[in-house]
Design a protein around this motif. Structure first.
Motif, PDB file in Angstrom:
ATOM      1  N   SER A 112       0.826  -1.202   0.000  1.00  0.00           N
ATOM      2  CA  SER A 112       0.000   0.000   0.000  1.00  0.00           C
ATOM      3  C   SER A 112       0.864   1.258   0.000  1.00  0.00           C
ATOM      4  O   SER A 112       0.616   2.203  -0.756  1.00  0.00           O
ATOM      5  N   THR A 113       1.908   1.245   0.831  1.00  0.00           N
ATOM      6  CA  THR A 113       2.796   2.401   0.928  1.00  0.00           C
ATOM      7  C   THR A 113       3.531   2.649  -0.389  1.00  0.00           C
ATOM      8  O   THR A 113       3.592   3.779  -0.882  1.00  0.00           O
ATOM      9  N   LEU A 162      -6.560  -0.180  -5.186  1.00  0.00           N
ATOM     10  CA  LEU A 162      -5.562  -1.190  -4.852  1.00  0.00           C
ATOM     11  C   LEU A 162      -6.293  -2.222  -4.014  1.00  0.00           C
ATOM     12  O   LEU A 162      -6.923  -1.878  -3.009  1.00  0.00           O
ATOM     13  N   ALA A 163      -6.237  -3.489  -4.426  1.00  0.00           N
ATOM     14  CA  ALA A 163      -6.984  -4.529  -3.722  1.00  0.00           C
ATOM     15  C   ALA A 163      -6.131  -5.776  -3.530  1.00  0.00           C
ATOM     16  O   ALA A 163      -5.185  -6.023  -4.286  1.00  0.00           O
ATOM     17  N   ILE A 164      -6.477  -6.550  -2.506  1.00  0.00           N
ATOM     18  CA  ILE A 164      -5.827  -7.836  -2.269  1.00  0.00           C
ATOM     19  C   ILE A 164      -6.901  -8.915  -2.184  1.00  0.00           C
ATOM     20  O   ILE A 164      -8.085  -8.618  -1.986  1.00  0.00           O
ATOM     21  N   LEU A 165      -6.467 -10.156  -2.322  1.00  0.00           N
ATOM     22  CA  LEU A 165      -7.381 -11.288  -2.218  1.00  0.00           C
ATOM     23  C   LEU A 165      -7.413 -11.777  -0.784  1.00  0.00           C
ATOM     24  O   LEU A 165      -6.373 -11.924  -0.145  1.00  0.00           O
ATOM     25  N   ASP A 166      -8.605 -12.013  -0.260  1.00  0.00           N
ATOM     26  CA  ASP A 166      -8.770 -12.565   1.080  1.00  0.00           C
ATOM     27  C   ASP A 166      -9.832 -13.648   1.005  1.00  0.00           C
ATOM     28  O   ASP A 166     -11.021 -13.353   0.945  1.00  0.00           O
ATOM     29  N   GLY A 167      -9.404 -14.893   0.980  1.00  0.00           N
ATOM     30  CA  GLY A 167     -10.343 -15.988   0.801  1.00  0.00           C
ATOM     31  C   GLY A 167     -10.869 -15.989  -0.621  1.00  0.00           C
ATOM     32  O   GLY A 167     -10.112 -16.077  -1.584  1.00  0.00           O
ATOM     33  N   ILE A 172     -10.453  -7.280  -0.946  1.00  0.00           N
ATOM     34  CA  ILE A 172     -10.586  -6.179   0.008  1.00  0.00           C
ATOM     35  C   ILE A 172      -9.840  -4.988  -0.575  1.00  0.00           C
ATOM     36  O   ILE A 172      -8.694  -5.112  -1.012  1.00  0.00           O
ATOM     37  N   TYR A 173     -10.495  -3.835  -0.588  1.00  0.00           N
ATOM     38  CA  TYR A 173      -9.847  -2.626  -1.085  1.00  0.00           C
ATOM     39  C   TYR A 173      -8.973  -2.023   0.013  1.00  0.00           C
ATOM     40  O   TYR A 173      -9.464  -1.670   1.094  1.00  0.00           O
ATOM     41  N   LEU A 174      -7.667  -1.905  -0.268  1.00  0.00           N
ATOM     42  CA  LEU A 174      -6.727  -1.312   0.674  1.00  0.00           C
ATOM     43  C   LEU A 174      -6.617   0.190   0.471  1.00  0.00           C
ATOM     44  O   LEU A 174      -6.282   0.925   1.394  1.00  0.00           O
ATOM     45  N   VAL A 232       0.639 -10.257  -5.400  1.00  0.00           N
ATOM     46  CA  VAL A 232       0.186  -9.969  -4.040  1.00  0.00           C
ATOM     47  C   VAL A 232      -0.948  -8.947  -3.988  1.00  0.00           C
ATOM     48  O   VAL A 232      -1.559  -8.747  -2.943  1.00  0.00           O
ATOM     49  N   ALA A 233      -1.190  -8.278  -5.107  1.00  0.00           N
ATOM     50  CA  ALA A 233      -2.242  -7.255  -5.135  1.00  0.00           C
ATOM     51  C   ALA A 233      -2.622  -6.965  -6.579  1.00  0.00           C
ATOM     52  O   ALA A 233      -2.008  -7.489  -7.521  1.00  0.00           O
ATOM     53  N   ALA A 234      -3.646  -6.165  -6.744  1.00  0.00           N
ATOM     54  CA  ALA A 234      -4.071  -5.735  -8.077  1.00  0.00           C
ATOM     55  C   ALA A 234      -4.429  -4.258  -8.011  1.00  0.00           C
ATOM     56  O   ALA A 234      -4.949  -3.783  -7.000  1.00  0.00           O
ATOM     57  N   ILE A 235      -4.117  -3.533  -9.078  1.00  0.00           N
ATOM     58  CA  ILE A 235      -4.555  -2.144  -9.163  1.00  0.00           C
ATOM     59  C   ILE A 235      -5.518  -2.034 -10.337  1.00  0.00           C
ATOM     60  O   ILE A 235      -5.438  -2.816 -11.289  1.00  0.00           O
TER      61      ILE A 235
END
Length: 272
Positions: free
Chosen positions: A102-103, A122-127, A131-133, A232-235
């Motif tokens: 995120s930083t 910016l989002a990550i996968l949780d299960g 989730i939008y970070l 690890v994430a998606a934008i």
């Protein structure tokens, strides 16, 4: 009858507060109370909370009162219902502050928003959800609106599709097993079609959501990788269909991918 009812209630409460494991069980119950709230149901009354968590009403009230005193819950004085408290935001801010992705992403997301004038995420996968970070909304009057911490199904969002495309088969399997429930008329509910889409994303390097998650909205997303090369994430970039045709959205692809690669580089990733 009254005695039996009283004993049943005491027995129910003992399951949460037994001497042997009372503290641990109470903590578990308190966590379950906090997790009961959602974007769709931000406020819940004690009766509903007790019924949903299968607790005695007095136990649910005691838990809510304790969480209220600690600032983890707030009470709407107009209807008596409870909602998540501001203290959770403060705790969440600490977690978010230590999230390197995120930083490191911030300058790239700001630049992407400036160049596209559309909402970026910016989002990550949780299960099986995303989730939008982080989010930066477009300056335009009609735009995608979103909030940090919101969850959405992975299988029908541009960010989720990118993340699933680079996830282990068992993760995709869990998504399919849960069921591909339609959110709009455009939502893909076919597991076979989903697998084909994920393969296409791996080849093309980006994904598109064409009113699959929200009617009237389109989005495009790209993966962010860490030092090991793991996604690890998606934008993403998104906006209303009346402004963003598929062609216009695809026109953002170079900007999006450049931003994703820039973040990945900051995380230590080097293209083979």
């Amino acid at each position: 009858m009254a005695t039996n009812a009283s004993e049943a209630q005491r027995s129910k409460e003992a399951a949460v507060e037994s001497p042997a494991e009372g503290r641990l069980s109470s903590v578990t119950a308190a966590v379950r109370v906090l997790k009961a709230f959602s974007e769709e149901e931000p406020e819940i009354g004690i009766s509903t909370l007790a019924k949903r968590l299968k607790l005695a009403k007095s136990t649910a009230h005691r838990l809510a009162t304790t969480l209220l005193a600690e600032g983890l819950l707030e009470q709407n004085l107009e209807n008596g219902r409870y909602r998540l408290g501001i203290e959770l935001f403060a705790l969440g801010a600490l977690v978010r502050r230590r999230l390197t992705v995120s930083t490191q992403a911030l300058p790239f997301l700001h630049e992407l928003r400036e160049k596209t004038d559309e909402t970026v995420h910016l989002a990550i996968l949780d299960g099986t959800s995303i989730i939008y970070l982080f989010n930066l909304e477009s300056n335009q009057a009609i735009r995608v609106r979103s909030y940090i911490g919101v969850r959405k199904p992975a299988f029908c969002t541009s960010e989720g599709l990118v993340l699933l495309a680079h996830s282990a088969p068992d993760v995709v399997g869990r998504v399919i097993k849960e069921g591909l429930v339609a959110r709009t008329l455009n939502t893909n509910t076919s597991s076979a079609a989903l697998l084909k889409v994920l393969e296409q994303i791996r080849v093309e390097g980006f994904s598109m959501d064409d009113e699959e998650s929200e009617a009237g909205m389109r989005g495009i997303a790209a993966p962010v990788r860490d030092l090991s090369g793991q996604v690890v994430a998606a934008i993403s970039v998104g906006g209303p269909t009346q402004r963003l045709t598929k062609k216009a959205l695809r026109g953002f692809t170079p900007l999006l991918i450049n931003a994703a690669e820039g973040i990945s580089t900051r995380l230590g990733y080097r293209r083979p």
